[in-house]
Scaffold this motif. Structure first.
Motif, PDB file in Angstrom:
ATOM      1  N   VAL A   1       3.147   2.922   1.766  1.00 41.91           N
ATOM      2  CA  VAL A   1       1.716   3.168   1.986  1.00 41.91           C
ATOM      3  C   VAL A   1       1.540   4.441   2.811  1.00 41.91           C
ATOM      4  O   VAL A   1       0.722   5.310   2.484  1.00 41.91           O
ATOM      5  CB  VAL A   1       1.037   1.960   2.677  1.00 41.91           C
ATOM      6  CG1 VAL A   1      -0.374   2.317   3.148  1.00 41.91           C
ATOM      7  CG2 VAL A   1       0.991   0.756   1.744  1.00 41.91           C
TER       8      VAL A   1
ATOM      9  N   GLU B   1       4.657  -5.947  -1.338  1.00 39.74           N
ATOM     10  CA  GLU B   1       4.690  -6.320   0.075  1.00 39.74           C
ATOM     11  C   GLU B   1       5.582  -7.544   0.319  1.00 39.74           C
ATOM     12  O   GLU B   1       6.054  -7.771   1.434  1.00 39.74           O
ATOM     13  CB  GLU B   1       3.272  -6.592   0.576  1.00 39.74           C
ATOM     14  CG  GLU B   1       3.171  -6.730   2.071  1.00 39.74           C
ATOM     15  CD  GLU B   1       1.752  -6.776   2.566  1.00 39.74           C
ATOM     16  OE1 GLU B   1       1.549  -6.481   3.753  1.00 39.74           O
ATOM     17  OE2 GLU B   1       0.829  -7.095   1.783  1.00 39.74           O
TER      18      GLU B   1
ATOM     19  N   PRO C   1      -3.612  -0.248  -1.569  1.00 38.37           N
ATOM     20  CA  PRO C   1      -3.051  -1.406  -2.274  1.00 38.37           C
ATOM     21  C   PRO C   1      -4.097  -2.014  -3.222  1.00 38.37           C
ATOM     22  O   PRO C   1      -5.274  -2.098  -2.884  1.00 38.37           O
ATOM     23  CB  PRO C   1      -2.734  -2.384  -1.149  1.00 38.37           C
ATOM     24  CG  PRO C   1      -2.686  -1.559   0.098  1.00 38.37           C
ATOM     25  CD  PRO C   1      -3.669  -0.456  -0.117  1.00 38.37           C
TER      26      PRO C   1
ATOM     27  N   ARG D   1       0.101  -4.621  -4.626  1.00 38.04           N
ATOM     28  CA  ARG D   1       0.230  -5.475  -3.433  1.00 38.04           C
ATOM     29  C   ARG D   1       1.467  -6.377  -3.502  1.00 38.04           C
ATOM     30  O   ARG D   1       1.998  -6.793  -2.467  1.00 38.04           O
ATOM     31  CB  ARG D   1      -1.001  -6.365  -3.282  1.00 38.04           C
ATOM     32  CG  ARG D   1      -2.172  -5.672  -2.702  1.00 38.04           C
ATOM     33  CD  ARG D   1      -3.269  -6.684  -2.339  1.00 38.04           C
ATOM     34  NE  ARG D   1      -4.286  -6.011  -1.576  1.00 38.04           N
ATOM     35  CZ  ARG D   1      -5.444  -5.586  -2.084  1.00 38.04           C
ATOM     36  NH1 ARG D   1      -5.715  -5.775  -3.356  1.00 38.04           N
ATOM     37  NH2 ARG D   1      -6.316  -4.983  -1.320  1.00 38.04           N
TER      38      ARG D   1
ATOM     39  N   LEU E   1      -0.993   1.327  -5.113  1.00 34.70           N
ATOM     40  CA  LEU E   1       0.208   0.546  -4.829  1.00 34.70           C
ATOM     41  C   LEU E   1      -0.025  -0.940  -5.108  1.00 34.70           C
ATOM     42  O   LEU E   1      -0.980  -1.536  -4.588  1.00 34.70           O
ATOM     43  CB  LEU E   1       0.601   0.748  -3.361  1.00 34.70           C
ATOM     44  CG  LEU E   1       1.866   0.081  -2.862  1.00 34.70           C
ATOM     45  CD1 LEU E   1       3.096   0.588  -3.623  1.00 34.70           C
ATOM     46  CD2 LEU E   1       2.034   0.344  -1.376  1.00 34.70           C
TER      47      LEU E   1
ATOM     48  N   TYR F   1       7.331  -1.534   2.157  1.00 30.68           N
ATOM     49  CA  TYR F   1       5.957  -1.481   1.666  1.00 30.68           C
ATOM     50  C   TYR F   1       5.096  -0.629   2.602  1.00 30.68           C
ATOM     51  O   TYR F   1       4.383   0.260   2.146  1.00 30.68           O
ATOM     52  CB  TYR F   1       5.417  -2.907   1.561  1.00 30.68           C
ATOM     53  CG  TYR F   1       3.995  -2.988   1.076  1.00 30.68           C
ATOM     54  CD1 TYR F   1       3.716  -2.962  -0.279  1.00 30.68           C
ATOM     55  CD2 TYR F   1       2.940  -3.108   1.973  1.00 30.68           C
ATOM     56  CE1 TYR F   1       2.411  -3.055  -0.749  1.00 30.68           C
ATOM     57  CE2 TYR F   1       1.634  -3.201   1.513  1.00 30.68           C
ATOM     58  CZ  TYR F   1       1.379  -3.161   0.158  1.00 30.68           C
ATOM     59  OH  TYR F   1       0.092  -3.250  -0.294  1.00 30.68           O
ATOM     60  N   ASP F   2       5.189  -0.897   3.908  1.00 32.47           N
ATOM     61  CA  ASP F   2       4.373  -0.152   4.868  1.00 32.47           C
ATOM     62  C   ASP F   2       4.688   1.341   4.847  1.00 32.47           C
ATOM     63  O   ASP F   2       3.793   2.176   4.930  1.00 32.47           O
ATOM     64  CB  ASP F   2       4.538  -0.707   6.282  1.00 32.47           C
ATOM     65  CG  ASP F   2       3.904  -2.089   6.446  1.00 32.47           C
ATOM     66  OD1 ASP F   2       3.023  -2.458   5.629  1.00 32.47           O
ATOM     67  OD2 ASP F   2       4.289  -2.805   7.391  1.00 32.47           O
TER      68      ASP F   2
END
Length: 157
Positions: free
Chosen positions: A146, A122, A153, A119, A117, A142-143
Motif C-alpha cells: 500500500v 492482507e 484497497p 484486500r 490493491l 500488504y502494508d
C-alpha cells in the motif's frame, strides 16, 4: 559487470529509492502464473500479487490481485468509475509499464498508472509480486505494498 536483466536492475533501483524492505529473488525460470510462482517460492497461491494491467476506457489501470482470485471486471470498473475494463494487449502493457506480461511489477512504470490493491492479500504475512521480469519477484507485506504503490484497497472478486 552485472548480468542482471536491465528490467530487474531498474526495478531494484526504484524499490530501493522507495524504501522497499523485501528481498528480490530471480528464479531459474519464468513464472507466468500465480500457481507456478507459488510452487517456485513454496507459498500459497493467494500470497502471489498478480499485477494485471487493464485498458480502462483507453487508459491503463493496474490491479494487484491475489493469485487466488480472478478480477470481476464489471464490479471493479464500477468501483473505480470507468465504463469498461478490458484485458490489455502485450503492446499496451509494454507501452504503459515498460515491462512484459508476466513480469509487470507494481512499481517503476514510465508514468504513474492508477493502481488498486486486492484486500484479500492482507491475509498473508508475506506477499510476493513481480519485480519487472517474468523470472523475478520480490517479497513485501500488504502494508508496504500500500505504501509503495499508494493503491487503495478494493474487493476485486
Amino acid at each position: 559487470m552485472s548480468t542482471e536483466h536491465p528490467s530487474i536492475a531498474r526495478f531494484r533501483d526504484v524499490h530501493a529509492r522507495l524504501g522497499g524492505a523485501g528481498e528480490i529473488v530471480t528464479l531459474p525460470d519464468a513464472v507466468h502464473t500465480a500457481a507456478l510462482a507459488a510452487e517456485a517460492l513454496g507459498c500459497q497461491v493467494g500470497a502471489i500479487a498478480n499485477s494485471l494491467l487493464f485498458d480502462a476506457d483507453g487508459d491503463p489501470t493496474l490491479v494487484l490481485t491475489s493469485g487466488a482470485h480472478r478480477v470481476d471486471t464489471v464490479k471493479v470498473a464500477a468501483l473505480i468509475g470507468v465504463e469498461r475494463l478490458r484485458r490489455a494487449t502485450p503492446d499496451f502493457v509494454r507501452e504503459h509499464t515498460g515491462q512484459v506480461i508476466g513480469g509487470v511489477s507494481p512499481l517503476g512504470h514510465p508514468a504513474p498508472v492508477p493502481t488498486y490493491l486486492d484486500r484479500w492479500l492482507e491475509r498473508h504475512p508475506v506477499v510476493w509480486a513481480a519485480a519487472g521480469h517474468p523470472a523475478a519477484v520480490f517479497s513485501t507485506t500488504y502494508d508496504e505494498l500500500v505504501r509503495l504503490t499508494g493503491a487503495p484497497p478494493i474487493d476485486v472478486a
